[in-house]
Design an enzyme around this catalytic site. Structure first.
Site, PDB file in Angstrom:
ATOM      1  CG  ASP A 117      20.934  82.609 111.446  1.00 22.92           C
ATOM      2  OD1 ASP A 117      22.033  83.193 111.590  1.00 22.92           O
ATOM      3  OD2 ASP A 117      20.402  82.124 110.837  1.00 22.92           O
ATOM      4  NE  ARG A 162      24.727  87.062 111.057  1.00 24.04           N
ATOM      5  CZ  ARG A 162      24.748  85.684 110.938  1.00 24.04           C
ATOM      6  NH1 ARG A 162      23.172  85.644 110.722  1.00 24.04           N
ATOM      7  NH2 ARG A 162      24.873  84.811 110.439  1.00 24.04           N
TER       8      ARG A 162
HETATM    9  P1  FDA Z   1      16.628  97.534 104.026  1.00 22.96           P
HETATM   10  O1  FDA Z   1      15.562  96.316 104.626  1.00 22.96           O
HETATM   11  O2  FDA Z   1      16.921  98.893 104.619  1.00 22.96           O
HETATM   12  O3  FDA Z   1      17.322  97.199 103.024  1.00 22.96           O
HETATM   13  C1  FDA Z   1      17.940  97.505 102.091  1.00 22.96           C
HETATM   14  C2  FDA Z   1      18.530  97.519 100.756  1.00 22.96           C
HETATM   15  O4  FDA Z   1      18.860  96.533 100.863  1.00 22.96           O
HETATM   16  C3  FDA Z   1      16.663  97.806 100.152  1.00 22.96           C
HETATM   17  O5  FDA Z   1      16.801  98.694  99.799  1.00 22.96           O
HETATM   18  C4  FDA Z   1      17.209  96.510  98.827  1.00 22.96           C
HETATM   19  O6  FDA Z   1      17.768  97.711  97.734  1.00 22.96           O
HETATM   20  C5  FDA Z   1      18.162  95.993  99.607  1.00 22.96           C
HETATM   21  N1  FDA Z   1      17.139  94.570  99.820  1.00 22.96           N
HETATM   22  C6  FDA Z   1      17.419  94.729 101.430  1.00 22.96           C
HETATM   23  N2  FDA Z   1      16.601  93.443 101.439  1.00 22.96           N
HETATM   24  C7  FDA Z   1      16.558  93.148 100.156  1.00 22.96           C
HETATM   25  C8  FDA Z   1      15.574  91.694  99.719  1.00 22.96           C
HETATM   26  N3  FDA Z   1      15.293  90.345 100.791  1.00 22.96           N
HETATM   27  N4  FDA Z   1      15.706  91.874  98.472  1.00 22.96           N
HETATM   28  C9  FDA Z   1      16.831  92.264  97.440  1.00 22.96           C
HETATM   29  N5  FDA Z   1      17.103  93.434  98.191  1.00 22.96           N
HETATM   30  C10 FDA Z   1      17.141  93.752  98.768  1.00 22.96           C
HETATM   31  N6  FDA Z   1      17.467  88.943 110.311  1.00 22.96           N
HETATM   32  C11 FDA Z   1      16.859  88.632 111.721  1.00 22.96           C
HETATM   33  O7  FDA Z   1      15.658  88.158 112.191  1.00 22.96           O
HETATM   34  N7  FDA Z   1      18.184  87.132 112.200  1.00 22.96           N
HETATM   35  C12 FDA Z   1      18.179  86.906 111.927  1.00 22.96           C
HETATM   36  O8  FDA Z   1      19.459  86.446 111.716  1.00 22.96           O
HETATM   37  C13 FDA Z   1      19.220  87.440 110.788  1.00 22.96           C
HETATM   38  N8  FDA Z   1      20.603  86.945 109.525  1.00 22.96           N
HETATM   39  C14 FDA Z   1      20.942  87.822 109.334  1.00 22.96           C
HETATM   40  C15 FDA Z   1      22.380  87.619 108.048  1.00 22.96           C
HETATM   41  C16 FDA Z   1      22.589  88.084 107.337  1.00 22.96           C
HETATM   42  C17 FDA Z   1      23.979  88.219 106.534  1.00 22.96           C
HETATM   43  C18 FDA Z   1      22.253  89.542 106.926  1.00 22.96           C
HETATM   44  C19 FDA Z   1      22.174  90.645 105.908  1.00 22.96           C
HETATM   45  C20 FDA Z   1      20.372  89.785 107.326  1.00 22.96           C
HETATM   46  C21 FDA Z   1      19.587  88.787 108.295  1.00 22.96           C
HETATM   47  N9  FDA Z   1      18.962  89.173 108.464  1.00 22.96           N
HETATM   48  C22 FDA Z   1      18.415  88.193 110.017  1.00 22.96           C
HETATM   49  C23 FDA Z   1      17.759  90.081 107.945  1.00 22.96           C
HETATM   50  C24 FDA Z   1      17.870  91.620 108.385  1.00 22.96           C
HETATM   51  O9  FDA Z   1      17.441  91.148 109.736  1.00 22.96           O
HETATM   52  C25 FDA Z   1      17.475  92.715 107.634  1.00 22.96           C
HETATM   53  O10 FDA Z   1      15.346  91.534 107.263  1.00 22.96           O
HETATM   54  C26 FDA Z   1      17.478  92.295 105.716  1.00 22.96           C
HETATM   55  O11 FDA Z   1      18.921  92.260 106.349  1.00 22.96           O
HETATM   56  C27 FDA Z   1      17.053  93.215 105.513  1.00 22.96           C
HETATM   57  O12 FDA Z   1      17.056  94.560 106.400  1.00 22.96           O
HETATM   58  P2  FDA Z   1      18.775  95.320 105.887  1.00 22.96           P
HETATM   59  O13 FDA Z   1      19.995  96.105 107.050  1.00 22.96           O
HETATM   60  O14 FDA Z   1      19.198  94.712 104.379  1.00 22.96           O
HETATM   61  O15 FDA Z   1      18.108  96.907 105.223  1.00 22.96           O
END
Ligand code: FDA
Length: 284
Positions: A112, A163
């Site tokens: 990660d 990723r």
């Molecule tokens: P965004 O934040 O724009 O969210 C889009 C929509 O998704 C929101 O409107 C909401 O509906 C939903 N959503 C998002 N987060 C939510 C939550 N916590 N609870 C409920 N609903 C939510 N980061 C990092 O810095 N290092 C890493 O190694 C990883 N690893 C990782 C693995 C995987 C499989 C995922 C999915 C994410 C990560 N992340 C991460 C976290 C990533 O950087 C980010 O903070 C979150 O995924 C939120 O961003 P979104 O892309 O979902 O978009």
């Protein structure tokens, strides 16, 4: 709070249990529904060699458990969880042992990505380990960082699996895009670079716009569904997870477990204010 009964109830929204057995059970259930899994033994910022070795031991048990039960799962770890803050040498040693174990079992370790203090060291370690155990290790790139395009090119040249996520830590405007629209634009730009590379990649997001952009780009460029997978966090956007599975995409669930859930949980709350409401309702 991490160890109390109310604490455990609260954390269950995003955390799949406390023990390796809990994680294996949840993995089996998700596999039965068609999801792949990456399991994360929660813990970061361990402060002693003893704690780092204990954390590494959990990963070794997990790898053996996944193999014994023939589960469709790999593992995700954080370098600060296996000793980076004690010494980079300790983190490298514990991670190398875990990757060697995974390679022996034909499994895979995702390192990660944490805050920018660790970006270069994480990438450099993934490179060294990939030379020793080709294909058994990959890492994560964050679309909010200015440097990420260069890092993507660097990793892809070496065939190291990426990723792609947006980024979850608080970073300064000197290193990261402060505005969400810029992060989203960069995410799409990076996805366009990574998807056609021939290196299998994880599109890690719950953002329907990012998912749609990925589907559209893959269709327009004849990119096979076996060239990538969507990845989402346990307990987040379950409807979208199921929908993508139904549409025939590979979907991997990031499954955190363990007692050190507090920092992970707080990052999930910070991402979405509505989660705090959920927390309050639960407390009541
Ligand atoms: P965004 O934040 O724009 O969210 C889009 C929509 O998704 C929101 O409107 C909401 O509906 C939903 N959503 C998002 N987060 C939510 C939550 N916590 N609870 C409920 N609903 C939510 N980061 C990092 O810095 N290092 C890493 O190694 C990883 N690893 C990782 C693995 C995987 C499989 C995922 C999915 C994410 C990560 N992340 C991460 C976290 C990533 O950087 C980010 O903070 C979150 O995924 C939120 O961003 P979104 O892309 O979902 O978009």
């Amino acid at each position: 709070m991490e160890h109390s009964a109310p604490g455990r109830r609260l954390s269950s929204r995003f955390v799949a249990g406390m023990t390796v057995e809990d994680a294996l059970r949840a993995t089996r259930e998700l596999n039965e529904q068609g999801f792949a899994v990456t399991a994360d033994a929660l813990g970061e910022s361990v402060r002693s060699e003893q704690e780092a070795l204990a954390a590494a031991e959990i990963y070794h048990q997990l790898l053996d458990g996944i193999s014994a039960a023939n589960l469709n799962a790999n593992i995700s770890l954080k370098l600060t969880g296996v000793g980076m803050e004690v010494s980079p040498e300790l983190a490298e040693r514990t991670t190398r042992d875990i990757v060697a174990h995974a390679a022996h079992l034909k499994n895979f370790v995702r390192i990660d990505m944490e805050n920018t203090q660790y970006t270069e060291r994480t990438i450099a370690l993934a490179e060294r380990l990939n030379q020793q155990f080709p294909g058994a290790v990959g890492t994560v790139l964050q679309a909010y960082l200015f440097r990420t395009e260069g890092d993507a090119e660097r990793l892809l040249r070496q065939g190291i699996r990426i990723r792609l996520c947006k980024g979850a830590y608080k970073e300064g405007a000197d290193v990261a895009f402060p505005q969400k629209p810029d992060v989203d634009r960069n995410y799409v730009k990076l996805m366009h670079k990574i998807l056609p590379s021939g290196v299998f990649c994880g599109i890690a997001t719950h953002d329907a716009a990012m998912v749609e952009a990925t589907e559209r780009f893959a269709a327009e460029h004849n990119i096979s569904r076996s060239a990538f997978e969507f990845q989402m966090l346990y307990g987040v956007k379950r409807d979208l997870q199921c929908e993508l599975l139904k549409r025939g995409y590979g979907v991997r669930i990031y499954l955190p477990f363990g007692t050190d859930w507090y920092p992970y949980f707080m990052r999930r709350l910070a991402e979405r204010p509505a989660n705090v409401l959920f927390l309050l309702k639960n407390l009541v």
